[in-house]
Design an enzyme around this catalytic site. Structure first.
Site, PDB file in Angstrom:
ATOM      1  N   PHE A 118      38.210 -65.835 -39.390  1.00 24.04           N
ATOM      2  CA  PHE A 118      37.870 -66.788 -38.341  1.00 24.04           C
ATOM      3  C   PHE A 118      37.917 -66.115 -36.976  1.00 24.04           C
ATOM      4  O   PHE A 118      37.106 -66.396 -36.088  1.00 24.04           O
ATOM      5  CB  PHE A 118      38.823 -67.977 -38.366  1.00 24.04           C
ATOM      6  CG  PHE A 118      38.342 -69.135 -39.199  1.00 24.04           C
ATOM      7  CD1 PHE A 118      37.179 -69.809 -38.873  1.00 24.04           C
ATOM      8  CD2 PHE A 118      39.066 -69.562 -40.296  1.00 24.04           C
ATOM      9  CE1 PHE A 118      36.746 -70.879 -39.629  1.00 24.04           C
ATOM     10  CE2 PHE A 118      38.635 -70.635 -41.058  1.00 24.04           C
ATOM     11  CZ  PHE A 118      37.464 -71.300 -40.725  1.00 24.04           C
ATOM     12  N   VAL A 156      44.253 -63.486 -44.531  1.00 25.90           N
ATOM     13  CA  VAL A 156      42.906 -62.907 -44.515  1.00 25.90           C
ATOM     14  C   VAL A 156      41.939 -63.841 -43.788  1.00 25.90           C
ATOM     15  O   VAL A 156      41.122 -63.399 -42.958  1.00 25.90           O
ATOM     16  CB  VAL A 156      42.421 -62.605 -45.947  1.00 25.90           C
ATOM     17  CG1 VAL A 156      40.970 -62.130 -45.934  1.00 25.90           C
ATOM     18  CG2 VAL A 156      43.298 -61.549 -46.603  1.00 25.90           C
ATOM     19  N   CYS A 157      42.043 -65.126 -44.076  1.00 23.28           N
ATOM     20  CA  CYS A 157      41.132 -66.097 -43.463  1.00 23.28           C
ATOM     21  C   CYS A 157      41.314 -66.171 -41.945  1.00 23.28           C
ATOM     22  O   CYS A 157      40.353 -66.382 -41.204  1.00 23.28           O
ATOM     23  CB  CYS A 157      41.323 -67.478 -44.083  1.00 23.28           C
ATOM     24  SG  CYS A 157      40.871 -67.545 -45.833  1.00 23.28           S
ATOM     25  N   THR A 158      42.554 -66.013 -41.481  1.00 22.41           N
ATOM     26  CA  THR A 158      42.790 -66.017 -40.037  1.00 22.41           C
ATOM     27  C   THR A 158      42.058 -64.861 -39.370  1.00 22.41           C
ATOM     28  O   THR A 158      41.449 -65.024 -38.304  1.00 22.41           O
ATOM     29  CB  THR A 158      44.305 -65.940 -39.746  1.00 22.41           C
ATOM     30  OG1 THR A 158      44.949 -67.080 -40.336  1.00 22.41           O
ATOM     31  CG2 THR A 158      44.582 -65.919 -38.252  1.00 22.41           C
TER      32      THR A 158
END
Length: 217
Positions: free
Chosen positions: A49, A44-46
């Protein structure tokens, strides 16, 4: 005590993949957004970003700097950025804080003071490091949002909120629910009808405490 709206953010010295920085110096006279992540190389964080990287021109148009936070090392951040840029098809030109000692996470009240990273940790050990902080040029916190790990952040909403904050600060108005640039704005209750007429021109009185007007294009 947690960081609250209109508190001055801590002027921490932080290590990033672009070198050591002091937060207040990095912000300078700009608006700033700090967005935090519980671990590098998480799905999710990828995507988040990547969304931030794709919005580089939108941040620039709004005079806003962006900085990521993750509780892994500078070297891990540099490796992760390669994946982010492949996913986004855009350069991730913003710095990412390496918050290995959890100094930032604790100062911004994302983790309790006694938190630590266990051996063999997973993202679940720092899952509350999933926040967005919008900071004004005065270094004061203007807005914060917190998300769970399984729900990706809506950066269209971050942009909308940033537009609302900047418009409110510039024009001394408030914005209603679901406001977007160009929509009617709300005249603050502290402004009398007489002063409102002088300052804003024509306006609509829905209730004595709710008055709407348009801003000049």
């Amino acid at each position: 005590m947690g960081l609250r709206i209109n508190d001055t953010i801590p002027n921490l010295t932080v290590a990033t993949d672009q070198g050591t920085m002091q937060l207040h110096d990095w912000i300078g006279d700009s608006w700033a957004i700090l967005f935090s992540h519980p671990k590098d190389f998480t799905p999710v964080c990828t995507t988040e970003f990547g969304a931030v990287a794709q919005l580089a021109e939108a941040w620039k148009e709004r005079g806003t700097k962006v900085m990521g936070i993750s509780v892994d090392s500078v070297e891990e951040h540099k490796k992760w950025k390669a994946d982010i840029e492949v996913f986004a098809g855009a350069k991730a030109g913003f710095p990412i804080i390496a918050d290995e000692d959890l100094k930032v996470a604790k100062a911004f009240d994302m983790l309790p003071a006694d938190a630590y990273l266990p051996e063999g940790r997973t993202a679940a050990d720092s899952e509350t490091v999933r926040a967005v902080f919008i900071v004004g040029p005065d270094k004061k916190l203007k807005l914060s949002m917190t998300y769970p790990m399984n729900v990706g952040r809506n950066f269209a909403e971050v942009l909308r909120a940033l537009d609302a904050l900047q418009t409110a600060a510039k024009e001394t108005i408030a914005t209603p629910a679901n406001w977007n640039v160009g929509d009617d704005v709300i005249i603050p209750t502290k402004v009398s009808n007489e002063d409102a007429k002088k300052k804003y021109g024509e306006f609509e009185t829905v209730f004595p405490y709710l008055r709407r007007t348009k801003l000049p294009a």
